[in-house]
Design an enzyme around this catalytic site. Structure first.
Site, PDB file in Angstrom:
ATOM      1  N   THR A 195      47.789  90.259 -37.311  1.00  0.00           N
ATOM      2  CA  THR A 195      47.876  90.785 -35.947  1.00  0.00           C
ATOM      3  C   THR A 195      46.908  90.116 -34.980  1.00  0.00           C
ATOM      4  O   THR A 195      47.100  90.180 -33.777  1.00  0.00           O
ATOM      5  CB  THR A 195      47.617  92.305 -35.907  1.00  0.00           C
ATOM      6  OG1 THR A 195      46.367  92.544 -36.539  1.00  0.00           O
ATOM      7  CG2 THR A 195      48.709  93.062 -36.616  1.00  0.00           C
ATOM      8  N   GLY A 196      45.891  89.455 -35.494  1.00  0.00           N
ATOM      9  CA  GLY A 196      44.934  88.823 -34.595  1.00  0.00           C
ATOM     10  C   GLY A 196      43.937  87.982 -35.361  1.00  0.00           C
ATOM     11  O   GLY A 196      43.964  87.943 -36.600  1.00  0.00           O
ATOM     12  N   GLU A 209      40.832  86.307 -51.542  1.00  0.00           N
ATOM     13  CA  GLU A 209      40.478  87.407 -50.668  1.00  0.00           C
ATOM     14  C   GLU A 209      39.812  88.523 -51.478  1.00  0.00           C
ATOM     15  O   GLU A 209      38.782  89.067 -51.084  1.00  0.00           O
ATOM     16  CB  GLU A 209      41.776  87.933 -50.035  1.00  0.00           C
ATOM     17  CG  GLU A 209      41.669  88.222 -48.571  1.00  0.00           C
ATOM     18  CD  GLU A 209      43.009  88.722 -48.037  1.00  0.00           C
ATOM     19  OE1 GLU A 209      44.030  88.018 -48.216  1.00  0.00           O
ATOM     20  OE2 GLU A 209      43.021  89.806 -47.450  1.00  0.00           O
TER      21      GLU A 209
END
Ligand SMILES: *[C@@H]1O[C@H](CO)[C@@H](O)[C@H](O)[C@H]1NC(C)=O
Ligand SMILES: *[C@@H]1O[C@H](CO)[C@@H](O)[C@H](O)[C@H]1NC(C)=O
Ligand SMILES: *[C@@H]1O[C@H](CO)[C@@H](O)[C@H](O)[C@H]1NC(C)=O
Ligand SMILES: *[C@@H]1O[C@H](CO)[C@@H](O)[C@H](O)[C@H]1NC(C)=O
Length: 435
Positions: free
Chosen positions: A41-42, A156
């Site tokens: 999303t960003g 991650e």
């Protein structure tokens, strides 16, 4: 009026203070790191600073400088240059935070996660190349092409493990003092924890690498890290809807009739005529998670995946993202609490209420429930419970921690930090550059 000599004395004192400051600065060589988290999303940038013992130092008023921009890089599929340019203001501001003399030694890193992993590989590479050019040509920071990359789920998870253990102060201690981390995202779920040399030697050799050597803060760990793709919370809903088919899904809130879209596929969503049933939902979620899949190893979690064998690195378990969100929505942790201690059975106890509620009264039972989760609360609670207990084999009465943010070294007078991958990435890189 102040005499000339006392003014002179004050000046001298000031100069002395100035000199002391210099001395302190030279002894404490600060190490900064600038980390871009390019999510779906960003994009967010973090600036961290460490002293030479790898303790965090303040950056401004906080323990990090943080800034974000929307949309994410994945929105620039046909305009890689535009994507890179969208990061320029973040890069500028991040550089302004790092004192001039440290700029050239400060690494700039970008990790692209879920959103960018879904684009065609050529589009992703074009975007990352444009970012590399930006960092190389237009930043004063230390740049390496390798530091701009797509992070796989296992990376991650591994960095998040570093973050959590760093913040708890267990990093650098023996593996049995560290904690395990499970991160339930939308698309995938990651598990990471340190295992013994013996377990690492028994790791399956034939397929994906399950175990990585992590050398961080002078200590070597065998880190088990696995990403279960298509088992995140949103993916899990869709998989369970696929399995239940047209006759209705026993996990869907009574009285709901609608659709659910995930990755461009639309699913019909309704409870069966016989109504929502916690018992049948449990059975469906065990199927969804493939708990009984053939296991080619000594120990499997779910879907035939080697579990790592458990052990002391899993003695304490921290669960994050949707595990936290669901716990917060149902009041299992206090609203706005950065973390909380719960037991897996709490999800099942909350499900008893959620699975017998209806679309009309569920929000009076769970006032914090997000409107979008109304059809799926029973489903999500049972999915999370089943994943922990039947999937990861956690005793339902064992105390675990749901976590969003942590205090640095349990000092409640200090600002909180996100229990997410960027800090761990900075810790690992800076500690390798320093040592
Ligand atoms: C940045 O550097 C790359 C390769 O070194 C070059 O191809 C590109 O044109 C440069 N971009 C700018 C804006 O200077
Ligand atoms: C559900 O089934 C459809 C049709 O077979 C498939 O395209 C979709 O990927 C499946 N969803 C998940 C989450 O596996
Ligand atoms: C969903 O429901 C609609 C309307 O009842 C129906 O036309 C459609 O075939 C259903 N889709 C699936 C995937 O079952
Ligand atoms: C387990 O082994 C069988 C036979 O060697 C193989 O076909 C299957 O794909 C393996 N399953 C997994 C989950 O690795």
């Amino acid at each position: 009026m102040m005499s000339y000599s006392s003014l002179l004395l004050q000046l001298l004192l000031l100069m002395n203070y100035g000199q002391d400051d210099e001395v302190i600065k030279i002894e404490n060589i600060n190490n900064y790191a600038v980390v871009f988290d390019a999510g779906s999303t960003g994009t967010r940038v973090h600036v961290y600073s460490f002293d030479r013992n790898m303790d965090l130092l303040p950056v401004g008023n906080d323990y990090e400088f943080f800034l974000s921009t929307k949309p994410g890089l994945s929105s620039y599929e046909n305009d890689p240059e535009g994507g890179a340019q969208s990061l320029k203001p973040l890069l500028q501001k991040a550089q302004d935070v790092v004192p001039q003399q440290f700029l050239a030694n400060t690494p700039v890193i970008l990790g692209a996660t879920a959103g960018l992993r879904q684009l065609p590989a050529s589009a992703t590479e074009a975007i990352l190349d444009a970012v590399r050019n930006l960092f190389k040509n237009e930043s004063k920071l230390s740049y390496k092409a390798d530091w701009v990359s797509t992070l796989q789920g296992t990376d991650e998870g591994a960095y998040q493990w570093v973050t959590v253990n760093y913040l708890l102060g267990t990093l650098g201690k023996k593996y049995s003092s560290t904690v395990g981390v499970v991160d339930l995202g939308g698309g995938s779920v990651q598990m990471a924890y340190a295992i013994s040399d013996k377990s690492a030697a028994n790791a399956p050799k034939d397929e994906d690498a399950y175990v990585m050597d992590k050398l961080v803060m002078g200590t070597k760990y065998n880190l088990y890290s696995h990403s279960y793709s298509n088992y995140g919370q949103k993916a899990g809903r869709a998989q369970s809807l696929n399995l239940s088919g047209d006759a209705g899904n026993p996990c869907v809130t009574n009285g709901y009739q609608g659709t659910y879209e995930y990755l461009g596929v639309v699913y019909n969503v309704s409870a069966p005529l016989s109504g929502t049933s916690m018992r049948r939902c449990r059975a469906l979620m065990r199927k969804t998670l493939r708990v009984d899949a053939p296991c080619n190893h000594t120990y499997c979690s779910f879907d035939g995946v080697w579990s790592g064998g458990g052990g002391l690195g899993l003695k304490n378990l921290y669960v994050a993202s949707y595990f936290y969100d669901t716990a917060a929505e149902t009041g299992l942790v206090e609203a706005d609490a950065p973390s909380g201690k719960i037991r897996p059975i709490y999800y099942k106890n909350a499900a008893k209420k959620a699975c017998s509620a209806t679309v009309d009264n569920i929000k009076s039972i769970f006032p914090l429930l997000d409107e979008r989760d109304v059809p799926f609360l029973c489903s999500d609670l049972i999915y999370e419970y089943t994943m922990l207990v039947d999937g990861f084999g956690v005793n339902q009465l064992k105390e675990i921690t749901v976590v969003k943010q942590l205090e640095y070294k349990k000092d409640s007078s200090l600002p909180l930090l996100e229990a997410a991958w960027p800090l761990g990435c900075a810790v690992e890189l800076v500690s390798s550059l320093v040592n």
